[in-house]
Scaffold this motif. Sequence first.
Motif, PDB file in Angstrom:
ATOM      1  N   TYR A  36       0.820  -1.212   0.000  1.00 20.19           N
ATOM      2  CA  TYR A  36       0.000   0.000   0.000  1.00 20.19           C
ATOM      3  C   TYR A  36       0.855   1.263   0.000  1.00 20.19           C
ATOM      4  O   TYR A  36       0.425   2.298  -0.497  1.00 20.19           O
ATOM      5  N   ALA A  39       1.380   2.063  -3.639  1.00 16.77           N
ATOM      6  CA  ALA A  39       0.208   2.211  -4.518  1.00 16.77           C
ATOM      7  C   ALA A  39       0.247   3.499  -5.342  1.00 16.77           C
ATOM      8  O   ALA A  39      -0.040   3.466  -6.544  1.00 16.77           O
ATOM      9  N   PRO A  40       0.630   4.648  -4.758  1.00 16.21           N
ATOM     10  CA  PRO A  40       0.719   5.858  -5.596  1.00 16.21           C
ATOM     11  C   PRO A  40       1.748   5.724  -6.727  1.00 16.21           C
ATOM     12  O   PRO A  40       1.519   6.227  -7.834  1.00 16.21           O
ATOM     13  N   TYR A  42       2.589   2.896  -8.267  1.00 19.23           N
ATOM     14  CA  TYR A  42       1.994   2.014  -9.274  1.00 19.23           C
ATOM     15  C   TYR A  42       0.978   2.785 -10.129  1.00 19.23           C
ATOM     16  O   TYR A  42       0.950   2.636 -11.351  1.00 19.23           O
ATOM     17  N   LEU A  43       0.177   3.598  -9.477  1.00 22.40           N
ATOM     18  CA  LEU A  43      -0.801   4.412 -10.202  1.00 22.40           C
ATOM     19  C   LEU A  43      -0.092   5.400 -11.129  1.00 22.40           C
ATOM     20  O   LEU A  43      -0.492   5.582 -12.282  1.00 22.40           O
ATOM     21  N   PHE A  44       0.974   6.015 -10.636  1.00 23.70           N
ATOM     22  CA  PHE A  44       1.750   6.943 -11.460  1.00 23.70           C
ATOM     23  C   PHE A  44       2.290   6.240 -12.705  1.00 23.70           C
ATOM     24  O   PHE A  44       2.234   6.791 -13.810  1.00 23.70           O
ATOM     25  N   VAL A  46       1.121   3.651 -14.285  1.00 25.74           N
ATOM     26  CA  VAL A  46       0.011   3.397 -15.215  1.00 25.74           C
ATOM     27  C   VAL A  46      -0.365   4.683 -15.947  1.00 25.74           C
ATOM     28  O   VAL A  46      -0.439   4.711 -17.184  1.00 25.74           O
ATOM     29  N   VAL A  47      -0.590   5.748 -15.199  1.00 28.63           N
ATOM     30  CA  VAL A  47      -0.991   7.025 -15.817  1.00 28.63           C
ATOM     31  C   VAL A  47       0.110   7.539 -16.736  1.00 28.63           C
ATOM     32  O   VAL A  47      -0.153   7.953 -17.876  1.00 28.63           O
TER      33      VAL A  47
END
Length: 187
Positions: A36, A39-40, A42-44, A46-47
């Motif tokens: 966790y 998580a930011p 991983y999101l970065f 993807v984006v």
Amino acid sequence: MIESLQQFDVDLFLKIHRGMANPFFDWLLPLMRNRYTWAPLYLFIVVFSFVEYKKKGWYIIGMLLATFAIGDLIASRLIKPFVARLRPCNEPSLIDQIIHRVPCGSGYSFPSAHATNHFAIAVFLIFVFYDKWKPVLPIGLAWAFIISFSQIYVGVHYPIDTMVGALLGTTIGLCTAKIYRTLQPQL
């Protein structure tokens, strides 16, 4: 030979797990191994992949997921049950020396799936993004290393577990990067 290697591994584990113990590491390193926390990031990724690479971003994310899946399959489903090495925090001979910083878990120790997966991801991303963003090399390797080191510090893996996981993950990341580069011109 095997016994002396195992003893070296236990001694090195204790030097890290107990010998480096301090309040700052006790706070920081359990966070570094927690999914966790990242998580930011991983999101970065993807984006960033979609914004920077458009349609090819789907391919990057698909290959990244495949890299993770291959690493996890090989480390957790194939090697761990075959080797069946107890985690240090579950090892009866170490019970009095373990500092419980995180829940131990019931799975096996060798190789570290955290190390395998994160080195695989880091190496793959290095090969994908290096041409446009050179800092991905030291940042990616440092990221995978701190997660792997944290596994030793918190007591759930021996050093050799993480070293083999790092080598396995690096190999997987190189292989999936090669597949990515081979298929990339067709996109």
